[in-house]
Every structure is written in structure tokens, then in C-alpha cells.
Design a protein around this motif. Sequence first.
Motif, PDB file in Angstrom:
ATOM      1  N   ARG A  97       0.838  -1.208   0.000  1.00  0.00           N
ATOM      2  CA  ARG A  97       0.000   0.000   0.000  1.00  0.00           C
ATOM      3  C   ARG A  97       0.875   1.262   0.000  1.00  0.00           C
ATOM      4  NH1 ARG A  97      -5.512   1.160   2.493  1.00  0.00           N
ATOM      5  NH2 ARG A  97      -5.576  -1.080   2.266  1.00  0.00           N
ATOM      6  N   GLN A  98       1.914   1.258   0.825  1.00  0.00           N
ATOM      7  CA  GLN A  98       2.796   2.419   0.900  1.00  0.00           C
ATOM      8  C   GLN A  98       3.560   2.601  -0.409  1.00  0.00           C
ATOM      9  OE1 GLN A  98       2.813   4.726   3.159  1.00  0.00           O
ATOM     10  NE2 GLN A  98       4.429   5.873   2.143  1.00  0.00           N
ATOM     11  N   ALA A  99       4.028   1.528  -0.997  1.00  0.00           N
ATOM     12  CA  ALA A  99       4.749   1.618  -2.272  1.00  0.00           C
ATOM     13  C   ALA A  99       3.840   2.137  -3.372  1.00  0.00           C
ATOM     14  CB  ALA A  99       5.317   0.256  -2.657  1.00  0.00           C
ATOM     15  N   ALA A 100       2.579   1.692  -3.388  1.00  0.00           N
ATOM     16  CA  ALA A 100       1.624   2.171  -4.387  1.00  0.00           C
ATOM     17  C   ALA A 100       1.305   3.647  -4.168  1.00  0.00           C
ATOM     18  CB  ALA A 100       0.349   1.339  -4.338  1.00  0.00           C
ATOM     19  N   LYS A 101       1.196   4.051  -2.924  1.00  0.00           N
ATOM     20  CA  LYS A 101       0.922   5.463  -2.606  1.00  0.00           C
ATOM     21  C   LYS A 101       2.068   6.352  -3.065  1.00  0.00           C
ATOM     22  CE  LYS A 101      -1.087   8.805  -0.159  1.00  0.00           C
ATOM     23  NZ  LYS A 101      -1.640   9.792  -1.037  1.00  0.00           N
ATOM     24  N   ALA A 152       4.223   5.698  -5.470  1.00  0.00           N
ATOM     25  CA  ALA A 152       4.238   5.705  -6.935  1.00  0.00           C
ATOM     26  C   ALA A 152       3.130   6.593  -7.491  1.00  0.00           C
ATOM     27  CB  ALA A 152       4.084   4.285  -7.470  1.00  0.00           C
ATOM     28  N   ALA A 153       1.981   6.622  -6.829  1.00  0.00           N
ATOM     29  CA  ALA A 153       0.872   7.454  -7.285  1.00  0.00           C
ATOM     30  C   ALA A 153       1.156   8.935  -7.085  1.00  0.00           C
ATOM     31  CB  ALA A 153      -0.402   7.060  -6.546  1.00  0.00           C
ATOM     32  N   PRO A 156       3.752  12.006  -9.906  1.00  0.00           N
ATOM     33  CA  PRO A 156       3.431  13.115 -10.793  1.00  0.00           C
ATOM     34  C   PRO A 156       3.092  14.418 -10.057  1.00  0.00           C
ATOM     35  CG  PRO A 156       2.175  11.181 -11.429  1.00  0.00           C
ATOM     36  CD  PRO A 156       2.829  10.883 -10.127  1.00  0.00           C
ATOM     37  N   LEU A 157       2.715  14.316  -8.802  1.00  0.00           N
ATOM     38  CA  LEU A 157       2.304  15.497  -8.048  1.00  0.00           C
ATOM     39  C   LEU A 157       3.461  16.164  -7.310  1.00  0.00           C
ATOM     40  CD1 LEU A 157      -0.971  13.995  -6.554  1.00  0.00           C
ATOM     41  CD2 LEU A 157      -0.716  15.341  -8.640  1.00  0.00           C
ATOM     42  N   LYS A 158       4.605  15.516  -7.258  1.00  0.00           N
ATOM     43  CA  LYS A 158       5.746  16.100  -6.550  1.00  0.00           C
ATOM     44  C   LYS A 158       6.325  17.259  -7.337  1.00  0.00           C
ATOM     45  CE  LYS A 158       7.105  11.991  -4.057  1.00  0.00           C
ATOM     46  NZ  LYS A 158       8.143  10.989  -3.847  1.00  0.00           N
TER      47      LYS A 158
END
Length: 50
Positions: A36-40, A42-43, A46-48
Motif C-alpha cells: 500500500r505504501q509503495a503504491a501510494k 508511486a501514485a 506526478p504530483l511532486k
Amino acid sequence: METYTAMRHFADSWGLLAMAAFFVGAVVFTLRPGSRQAAKEAADIPLKDD
């Protein structure tokens, strides 16, 4: 044995088993603890802001 027939027999037996094992492995890999943390992370890439 004709090539098509040999490939058809392979796909009907071992090919189907390999695809089912790959699918089960992908589901287990996705739902493993800690993913879950790895997916978060990665998601959020683009917003960084660089």
C-alpha cells in the motif's frame, strides 16, 4: 505432428496453467503486506514538485 496442433495442445494444458499461475502471482504480489505504501508513493510521483 503439425505445428498448429502441437501449439494448441500446449496452450490447452501447460499454457493455461502458466497463465493462471502468473495471474495468481500478480494478485498476491499486489495484495502483499507493505504494498500500500509503495503504491501510494508511486501514485504521488506526478504530483511532486521538483
